[in-house]
Write a protein that holds these residues in place. Structure first.
Motif, PDB file in Angstrom:
ATOM      1  N   VAL A  30       2.111  -1.916   8.612  1.00  0.00           N
ATOM      2  CA  VAL A  30       0.880  -1.150   8.793  1.00  0.00           C
ATOM      3  C   VAL A  30       1.172   0.352   8.690  1.00  0.00           C
ATOM      4  N   GLN A  31       2.272   0.779   9.317  1.00  0.00           N
ATOM      5  CA  GLN A  31       2.637   2.192   9.259  1.00  0.00           C
ATOM      6  C   GLN A  31       2.994   2.605   7.829  1.00  0.00           C
ATOM      7  N   TRP A  33       1.904   1.241   5.116  1.00  0.00           N
ATOM      8  CA  TRP A  33       0.657   1.234   4.364  1.00  0.00           C
ATOM      9  C   TRP A  33      -0.122   2.538   4.565  1.00  0.00           C
ATOM     10  N   SER A  34      -0.125   3.009   5.796  1.00  0.00           N
ATOM     11  CA  SER A  34      -0.866   4.239   6.099  1.00  0.00           C
ATOM     12  C   SER A  34      -0.242   5.448   5.408  1.00  0.00           C
ATOM     13  N   LEU A  35       1.060   5.407   5.173  1.00  0.00           N
ATOM     14  CA  LEU A  35       1.736   6.517   4.508  1.00  0.00           C
ATOM     15  C   LEU A  35       1.519   6.485   2.996  1.00  0.00           C
ATOM     16  N   GLY A  37      -1.045   4.772   1.259  1.00  0.00           N
ATOM     17  CA  GLY A  37      -2.441   4.900   0.877  1.00  0.00           C
ATOM     18  C   GLY A  37      -3.015   3.583   0.409  1.00  0.00           C
ATOM     19  N   PRO A  38      -4.285   3.331   0.729  1.00  0.00           N
ATOM     20  CA  PRO A  38      -4.926   2.051   0.426  1.00  0.00           C
ATOM     21  C   PRO A  38      -4.922   1.698  -1.062  1.00  0.00           C
ATOM     22  N   GLN A 116     -12.279   0.229   1.070  1.00  0.00           N
ATOM     23  CA  GLN A 116     -11.355   0.350   2.203  1.00  0.00           C
ATOM     24  C   GLN A 116     -11.124  -1.003   2.873  1.00  0.00           C
ATOM     25  N   ARG A 120      -7.669  -3.358   3.049  1.00  0.00           N
ATOM     26  CA  ARG A 120      -7.105  -3.900   4.290  1.00  0.00           C
ATOM     27  C   ARG A 120      -6.929  -5.421   4.176  1.00  0.00           C
ATOM     28  N   THR A 260      -2.369  -6.536  12.895  1.00  0.00           N
ATOM     29  CA  THR A 260      -2.267  -5.695  14.080  1.00  0.00           C
ATOM     30  C   THR A 260      -2.110  -6.508  15.351  1.00  0.00           C
TER      31      THR A 260
END
Length: 262
Positions: A30-31, A33-35, A37-38, A116, A120, A260
């Motif tokens: 998850v981390q 992925w957040s760095l 980008g979707p 978005q 996910r 999550t």
């Protein structure tokens, strides 16, 4: 089921260690992925490959120690060294992540999800495959070690106690014996089941015996109602799934596809 208190405690501890590893992998994905980008599954797959190969080794290491400690605790004669599972091939890891992630994102977009939300959904699918590959290190280590151990008869599935219908079906069959040609540990994406070595005198996992009774009852009900005569290959499993959904004591776990959640 282990014959000794120590063996049973080792099995519980091993399962918890693999669950902790699973949670760590999902958090890191998850981390990551957040760095990145979707939607950029190409870059995500390249970056995640390193994590998955490393964590696969961690899972295998935990399983190797568990196998040797369990064998000693159970008082099995002789000695047998654990066989560490080989690390997954890098290109294959990337290909699986890209395929499952993109397929999930596209199906979600086709269903009307926002960009978005679709991204996910793709992450959830890719994370499920990542967990399958990582924990496969531990499962393969136990099953390969059992095959190499002349004293071992096979292995048996250890579930959460309220597994999904597929895992419940496999667990209901009892131990998988090494004498069975082509026997392997079947797991799905996001699966958190583990394997316990099965030696002469070992007892079936109590929960698995209960699942066997539930499977038999579900099939009897399905035969009586004609649900097994429709000609589809999933009739038996679907009948079992309906049975589990109606039994509060055997109701399967939910929420396992959310990266999550543990």
């Amino acid at each position: 089921m282990a014959l000794t208190v120590e063996g049973a405690a080792l099995t519980r501890a091993h399962r918890q260690a693999q669950l902790t590893l699973r949670a760590d992998v999902l958090r890191d994905l998850v981390q990551l992925w957040s760095l990145i980008g979707p939607g950029d599954f190409e870059r995500f797959a390249v970056a995640a490959e390193i994590l998955i190969r490393q964590r696969h080794g961690d899972s295998a290491g935990l399983a190797a120690a568990y196998f040797e400690w369990f064998r000693t605790a159970e008082g099995v004669a002789g000695s047998a060294a654990a066989r560490l599972a080989e690390a997954p091939d890098g290109p294959a890891v990337r290909a699986v992540l890209r395929a499952t992630g993109l397929a999930g994102m596209r199906s979600a977009a086709a269903a009307g999800q926002s960009a978005q939300a679709a991204a996910r959904t793709g992450l959830v699918r890719a994370s499920g495959s990542a967990v399958w590959m990582v924990l496969g290190g531990g499962r393969r280590t136990v099953t390969d070690s059992v095959r190499a151990d002349r004293q071992a008869a096979g292995w048996q599935r250890v579930t959460s106690g309220s597994p999904c219908a597929f895992c419940a079906m496999i667990a209901s069959r009892g131990p998988a014996f090494t004498s069975q040609r082509g026997a392997r540990f079947q797991a799905h994406d996001h699966c958190a089941c583990t394997a316990e070595p099965f030696y002469e005198g070992s007892r079936p996992v109590p929960g698995n015996e209960r699942l066997r009774r539930a499977w038999d009852a579900a099939q009897r009900q399905a035969r009586d109602s004609g649900e097994l005569s429709r000609g589809t290959s999933n009739d038996a499993l679907n009948a079992f799934r309906r049975y589990l959904a109606g039994d509060q004591t055997l109701r399967p776990d939910t929420g396992r596809t959310d990266p999550t959640r543990e």
